[in-house]
Write an enzyme that holds these catalytic residues in place. Structure first.
Site: not given
Ligand code: GLY
Length: 404
Positions: A112, A182
């Site tokens: 992330d 994600d």
């Molecule tokens: N990126 C983690 C979520 O969307 O919960």
């Protein structure tokens, strides 16, 4: 309603929401400043992430590596771009200084880095040309690129040992071979680095990863799994753990929304038509599912009929993805995506918005995952519902900063 009347009604709604947004965010910025918020407490106020469980490592240490920590500076840069009010810029720069710690915390940070640094350092650099911000962005891109697994052709999602408590909750197995839908939103950091350095290395990794996601996560009907597990040594496909949705084979609505927006962004950055086709395929799946729940998405499009659980975060991300797709298709096709985005935004604003400037957060109705025994992570204000709401509103007003 005729098309002209619908357009006028959308425009009136947009103008009134923009006016309320300016009042609410000004008050929030004054109160929150360089704190990093995630959700509100009982008092309707944000608190700094460090004072919550989201600011803790599994062994009880303190970390700023939580994936949501870029959304507040992302909102501040959006509001600075739209209004020119320097209080937003100064608060965003203060948060970015704090996030420098993440670049020295490679044990905690996962893929992330895109969310964290596109919305802080890269947004700063895009808006002000600040050289320190560019340095941080490039360092984050290098760290993200270093997560690439050559055999499996993917960016590893989460950090930590083979087996973690989080991994067990998500379905179990060796997390070193996991990638998740994600991740598509982190790839623009790599596309940005390639452009800045005039060097295709970063972009090549992003494209390779996106192709692997397309292959193993997106299903032929436009639904998605959250996770795919590959063997980290050989790259061989193992299985699809359930993740944050209802279960294996279901379709977690926020994961779906990452697919819509993420693939549309990969098309924007590469021109690869297959990415736009995938974004549209996932968008059509989301739109047809939301149309039967009055344009408010369920937490999982294949959850049981009861209990009814919604997720405003999935709604806002999908709306932004639909607007992105609308920018890459012809005018008559764009009308479909734009109108669907308006329906989602308006339905969720009517159901979930709190415009009281004395209370932090605009939208409630967010859900972190489907299975939530304590109920603490369901029907909540979540910072990224607000970020994507603001991005969509400013984009429709022609006042947004492109952060991806
Ligand atoms: N990126 C983690 C979520 O969307 O919960």
């Amino acid at each position: 309603m005729g098309e002209g009347t619908a357009n006028r009604s959308n425009q009136e709604w947009l103008d009134s929401v923009y006016d309320k947004l300016k009042v609410k965010l000004k008050a929030e910025c004054r109160r929150v400043g360089t704190d990093i918020p995630y959700t509100t407490g009982e008092d309707g106020r944000y608190r700094d992430i460090i004072d919550t469980a989201y600011g803790r490592t599994p062994d009880g240490g303190v970390t700023l590596a939580n994936w949501t920590n870029g959304f507040w500076p992302g909102m501040l840069w959006q509001m600075y771009h739209a209004t020119g009010d320097t209080a937003y810029r100064d608060a965003a720069a203060g948060v970015e200084e704090r996030l420098e710690a993440v670049l020295k915390d490679s044990e905690s940070v996962g893929h992330d880095l895109g969310f964290l640094f596109l919305q802080s350092s890269v947004a700063n650099y895009r808006e002000t040309g600040d050289k320190e911000a560019k340095r941080r962005g490039l360092l984050a891109a290098a760290e993200l690129a270093a997560r690439y697994n050559l055999k499996g052709e993917f960016l590893r999602a989460w950090s930590g040992p083979r087996e973690t408590e989080h991994g067990k909750r998500m379905g179990g197995g060796d997390i070193r071979g996991w990638m998740i839908i994600d991740s598509m939103m982190n790839l623009p950091l790599l596309y940005w680095a390639s452009r800045e350095l005039d060097d295709p290395r970063f972009s090549q990794i992003a494209v390779s990863h996106a192709k692997t996601v397309q292959r193993y996560i997106v299903r032929p009907d436009g639904s998605c799994n959250h996770i795919v597990a590959l063997d980290p040594d050989t790259g061989e496909y193992l299985n699809n753990p359930a993740g944050q949705g209802y279960g294996q084979g279901s379709s977690w609505s926020r994961g779906q929304s990452w697919a819509v927006y993420g693939f549309a962004l990969s098309f924007r950055h590469t021109g690869d038509q297959s990415f736009l086709d995938t974004a549209k395929q996932c968008a059509h799946y989301c739109v047809s599912n939301m149309a039967v729940t009055d344009w408010v998405p369920l937490v999982d499009y294949r959850q049981p009929a009861e209990p009814v659980k919604y997720d405003s975060t999935a709604a806002m991300i999908t709306a932004c993805g639909l607007l992105e797709i609308a920018g890459h298709v012809g005018e008559s096709e764009a009308r479909f995506y734009t109108e669907a985005a308006y329906r989602i935004l308006r339905a969720c604003e009517a159901k979930f918005a709190d415009w009281d400037p004395e209370r932090d957060s605009i939208l409630t109705g967010g859900a972190y995952f489907y299975h939530d025994p304590t109920g603490e992570n369901t029907d909540r204000p979540i910072i990224y519902a607000d970020y994507f709401f603001i991005e969509a509103v400013l984009r429709l007003k022609g006042k947004d900063l492109f952060e991806w």
